[in-house]
Design a protein around this motif. Structure first.
Motif, PDB file in Angstrom:
ATOM      1  N   ILE A  42      -4.152  17.599  -5.641  1.00  0.00           N
ATOM      2  CA  ILE A  42      -4.998  16.453  -5.282  1.00  0.00           C
ATOM      3  C   ILE A  42      -6.071  16.149  -6.325  1.00  0.00           C
ATOM      4  N   LEU A  43      -6.627  17.178  -6.975  1.00  0.00           N
ATOM      5  CA  LEU A  43      -7.686  16.928  -7.952  1.00  0.00           C
ATOM      6  C   LEU A  43      -7.174  16.176  -9.182  1.00  0.00           C
ATOM      7  N   PRO A  44      -6.084  16.630  -9.819  1.00  0.00           N
ATOM      8  CA  PRO A  44      -5.588  15.834 -10.949  1.00  0.00           C
ATOM      9  C   PRO A  44      -5.124  14.446 -10.533  1.00  0.00           C
ATOM     10  N   LEU A  45      -4.568  14.317  -9.338  1.00  0.00           N
ATOM     11  CA  LEU A  45      -4.161  12.986  -8.895  1.00  0.00           C
ATOM     12  C   LEU A  45      -5.371  12.075  -8.719  1.00  0.00           C
ATOM     13  N   MET A  46      -6.445  12.613  -8.143  1.00  0.00           N
ATOM     14  CA  MET A  46      -7.667  11.815  -7.993  1.00  0.00           C
ATOM     15  C   MET A  46      -8.215  11.402  -9.352  1.00  0.00           C
ATOM     16  N   ALA A  47      -8.197  12.328 -10.319  1.00  0.00           N
ATOM     17  CA  ALA A  47      -8.705  12.008 -11.649  1.00  0.00           C
ATOM     18  C   ALA A  47      -7.893  10.890 -12.286  1.00  0.00           C
ATOM     19  N   GLY A  48      -6.570  10.910 -12.063  1.00  0.00           N
ATOM     20  CA  GLY A  48      -5.731   9.852 -12.602  1.00  0.00           C
ATOM     21  C   GLY A  48      -5.870   8.553 -11.833  1.00  0.00           C
ATOM     22  N   ARG A  49      -5.847   8.643 -10.508  1.00  0.00           N
ATOM     23  CA  ARG A  49      -5.906   7.436  -9.671  1.00  0.00           C
ATOM     24  C   ARG A  49      -7.256   6.746  -9.780  1.00  0.00           C
ATOM     25  N   LEU A  50      -8.321   7.521  -9.904  1.00  0.00           N
ATOM     26  CA  LEU A  50      -9.669   6.954  -9.922  1.00  0.00           C
ATOM     27  C   LEU A  50     -10.248   6.894 -11.325  1.00  0.00           C
ATOM     28  N   ASN A  51      -9.375   6.869 -12.321  1.00  0.00           N
ATOM     29  CA  ASN A  51      -9.796   6.757 -13.717  1.00  0.00           C
ATOM     30  C   ASN A  51     -10.797   7.826 -14.104  1.00  0.00           C
ATOM     31  N   ARG A  53     -17.874   1.584 -16.805  1.00  0.00           N
ATOM     32  CA  ARG A  53     -16.660   1.398 -16.012  1.00  0.00           C
ATOM     33  C   ARG A  53     -16.783   2.096 -14.668  1.00  0.00           C
ATOM     34  N   GLY A  54     -17.410   3.286 -14.676  1.00  0.00           N
ATOM     35  CA  GLY A  54     -17.601   4.021 -13.440  1.00  0.00           C
ATOM     36  C   GLY A  54     -18.473   3.264 -12.464  1.00  0.00           C
ATOM     37  N   ALA A  55     -19.551   2.649 -12.966  1.00  0.00           N
ATOM     38  CA  ALA A  55     -20.449   1.886 -12.093  1.00  0.00           C
ATOM     39  C   ALA A  55     -19.727   0.696 -11.480  1.00  0.00           C
ATOM     40  N   GLU A  56     -18.882   0.025 -12.287  1.00  0.00           N
ATOM     41  CA  GLU A  56     -18.114  -1.097 -11.753  1.00  0.00           C
ATOM     42  C   GLU A  56     -17.089  -0.619 -10.724  1.00  0.00           C
ATOM     43  N   GLY A  57     -16.508   0.561 -10.986  1.00  0.00           N
ATOM     44  CA  GLY A  57     -15.489   1.088 -10.086  1.00  0.00           C
ATOM     45  C   GLY A  57     -16.026   1.430  -8.721  1.00  0.00           C
ATOM     46  N   LEU A  58     -17.317   1.756  -8.642  1.00  0.00           N
ATOM     47  CA  LEU A  58     -17.888   2.140  -7.356  1.00  0.00           C
ATOM     48  C   LEU A  58     -17.931   0.973  -6.379  1.00  0.00           C
ATOM     49  N   ASP A  59     -17.678  -0.247  -6.858  1.00  0.00           N
ATOM     50  CA  ASP A  59     -17.601  -1.400  -5.971  1.00  0.00           C
ATOM     51  C   ASP A  59     -16.208  -1.546  -5.355  1.00  0.00           C
ATOM     52  N   GLN A  60     -15.249  -0.746  -5.800  1.00  0.00           N
ATOM     53  CA  GLN A  60     -13.890  -0.814  -5.274  1.00  0.00           C
ATOM     54  C   GLN A  60     -13.810  -0.122  -3.912  1.00  0.00           C
ATOM     55  N   PRO A  61     -12.797  -0.484  -3.101  1.00  0.00           N
ATOM     56  CA  PRO A  61     -12.589   0.271  -1.854  1.00  0.00           C
ATOM     57  C   PRO A  61     -12.326   1.730  -2.193  1.00  0.00           C
ATOM     58  N   PRO A  62     -12.864   2.656  -1.426  1.00  0.00           N
ATOM     59  CA  PRO A  62     -12.685   4.075  -1.758  1.00  0.00           C
ATOM     60  C   PRO A  62     -11.270   4.566  -1.460  1.00  0.00           C
ATOM     61  N   ASP A  82       0.830  -1.203   0.000  1.00  0.00           N
ATOM     62  CA  ASP A  82       0.000   0.000   0.000  1.00  0.00           C
ATOM     63  C   ASP A  82       0.865   1.253   0.000  1.00  0.00           C
ATOM     64  N   VAL A  83       0.345   2.314  -0.618  1.00  0.00           N
ATOM     65  CA  VAL A  83       1.026   3.607  -0.628  1.00  0.00           C
ATOM     66  C   VAL A  83       0.099   4.651  -0.030  1.00  0.00           C
ATOM     67  N   LYS A 131       3.904   3.584  -7.222  1.00  0.00           N
ATOM     68  CA  LYS A 131       2.857   3.089  -8.117  1.00  0.00           C
ATOM     69  C   LYS A 131       1.543   3.819  -7.840  1.00  0.00           C
ATOM     70  N   MET A 132       1.049   4.547  -8.847  1.00  0.00           N
ATOM     71  CA  MET A 132      -0.191   5.299  -8.692  1.00  0.00           C
ATOM     72  C   MET A 132      -1.342   4.417  -8.228  1.00  0.00           C
ATOM     73  N   GLY A 133      -1.457   3.232  -8.825  1.00  0.00           N
ATOM     74  CA  GLY A 133      -2.574   2.355  -8.503  1.00  0.00           C
ATOM     75  C   GLY A 133      -2.548   1.803  -7.095  1.00  0.00           C
ATOM     76  N   LYS A 134      -1.425   1.937  -6.385  1.00  0.00           N
ATOM     77  CA  LYS A 134      -1.303   1.426  -5.023  1.00  0.00           C
ATOM     78  C   LYS A 134      -1.681   2.475  -3.970  1.00  0.00           C
ATOM     79  N   ILE A 135      -1.942   3.698  -4.407  1.00  0.00           N
ATOM     80  CA  ILE A 135      -2.277   4.752  -3.444  1.00  0.00           C
ATOM     81  C   ILE A 135      -3.666   4.487  -2.875  1.00  0.00           C
ATOM     82  N   SER A 136      -3.750   4.303  -1.564  1.00  0.00           N
ATOM     83  CA  SER A 136      -5.032   4.000  -0.922  1.00  0.00           C
ATOM     84  C   SER A 136      -5.487   5.094   0.033  1.00  0.00           C
TER      85      SER A 136
END
Length: 383
Positions: free
Chosen positions: A73-82, A95-104, A33-34, A53-58
């Protein structure tokens, strides 16, 4: 137990970036985790240039809402959260609907963090493909209810906690799992500012196999039982003999402070940390820094630093000594102090380190962008 703890400095500048230092942000890697601490402008770009790793940021922990600590923080959120700017098509909506099942993505910060993120996402028409949540650390004088913004929640925003400060001036255990916990306290700056203390759960003590092997040889699964003992647990043998593993010892403790001219309120939480990250924005370096004013003294530079809510290296060293820190990392340097390997830059940073060492006998490191190192457990003292 955390098998790997690493810290990477993504930005080490104060107020404004330079060609060698980006705005404030650092990444703490705990196993895979990052966690980010602060997210200044262009943090996303710094991550792309680093081993983080961007995808490891929790989780993201914001110390205060000055722009040099939150504008990224806003551009990072846009990148990290697709995320996607503007309108989304049906595929993106799916894709967004599927993503909402991920841990926030969890974000912690003082009052105003939630409003800043919500307003920024709304007025830039940013869509996210996964959820996020903002937990605000509130002072007794802050509103206790409401989202502190007139805008409705973003479609990807989950309901966050409003965490009230305790009577002791701390926010105790704002996050905890089996491996690590996080607490926080205010530190004194020109605006509300927070320092964070990350504490690893107690880890297994040092085991002497010679004390146990003669007994475990009589069992059918000696290696399995040895692992149990290494965790500090008890083992009962078939003849009724009870073996007890060594007592657990303290895990790693890391204090990461935001901007401050006096971090006294966090002193108790940060006692005996293995690593203290403390700002050192201004320094008086006669004979070393060619831009040193002839009218300045150590006292006038400290006075000026304090008036802007900041610290000198001497102040950082004194606080490290006060709390019994094992190691001190200086951070958040004025733009006048380059973070490159030019001879003049190295000489200046050596001078800054020496000022801190005058008040602290432990190791002192001056951070630079992309500096990365592992944080090891303290060695067990042999009896």
């Amino acid at each position: 137990m955390l098998t790997s703890v690493n810290i990477t400095f993504l930005g080490t500048a104060s107020a404004q970036p330079s060609s060698t230092r980006n705005h404030s942000s650092l990444a703490l890697r705990l196993n895979s985790d990052v966690w980010l601490f602060d997210c200044g402008e262009a943090t996303q770009k710094q991550i792309q240039r680093s081993q983080v790793k961007m995808g490891k940021i929790s989780k993201i922990f914001i110390t205060h809402t000055h722009g040099d600590h939150i504008f990224g923080i806003l551009p990072l959120m846009a990148g990290r959260l697709n995320g996607a700017g503007g309108m989304v098509d049906e595929a993106e909506e799916k894709r967004g609907a599927e993503g909402l099942d991920q841990p926030p993505l969890e974000i912690y910060g003082p009052l105003g963090t939630r409003a800043y993120i919500r307003n920024g996402l709304a007025y830039t028409h940013t869509h996210l493909g996964a959820p996020y949540v903002v937990h605000e650390l509130l002072l007794p004088t802050d509103p206790l209810t409401g989202d502190h913004t007139t805008l409705p929640a973003h479609t990807s925003e989950l309901v966050g906690r409003n965490i009230l400060q305790s009577s002791s001036g701390t926010w105790d255990c704002i996050f905890a799992d089996q491996l690590v916990s996080v607490s926080a306290a205010t530190i004194l700056h020109s605006v509300t500012c927070v320092g964070y203390v990350v504490v690893e759960a107690p880890v297994p003590g040092k085991i002497d196999p010679k004390l146990y092997i003669p007994h475990l040889k009589r069992t059918k699964a000696p290696m399995s039982l040895m692992r149990t003992l290494q965790n500090g647990d008890r083992v009962t043998l078939s003849d009724g003999m009870i073996l007890t593993g060594p007592s657990r010892r303290p895990g790693r403790r890391i204090a990461i402070l935001g901007d401050t001219f006096d971090p006294s309120p966090i002193a108790a939480l940060a006692a005996n940390v293995d690593l203290l990250v403390h700002e050192a924005t201004n320094a008086h370096l006669p004979g070393i820094d060619p831009d040193t004013k002839s009218t300045d003294t150590y006292e006038t530079v400290e006075m000026r630093a304090r008036s802007h809510g900041h610290s000198t290296p001497q102040m950082a060293g004194a606080f490290a000594t006060r709390i019994g820190a094992e190691k001190l990392v200086l951070n958040h340097f004025s733009a006048r102090y380059a973070g490159d390997k030019q001879e003049g830059s190295v000489r200046i940073m050596d001078g800054i380190r020496a000022l801190a060492e005058a008040n602290f006998i432990g190791p002192v490191i001056c951070a630079h962008d992309f500096m990365s190192f592992d944080i090891e457990l303290r060695r067990v003292q042999e009896k």
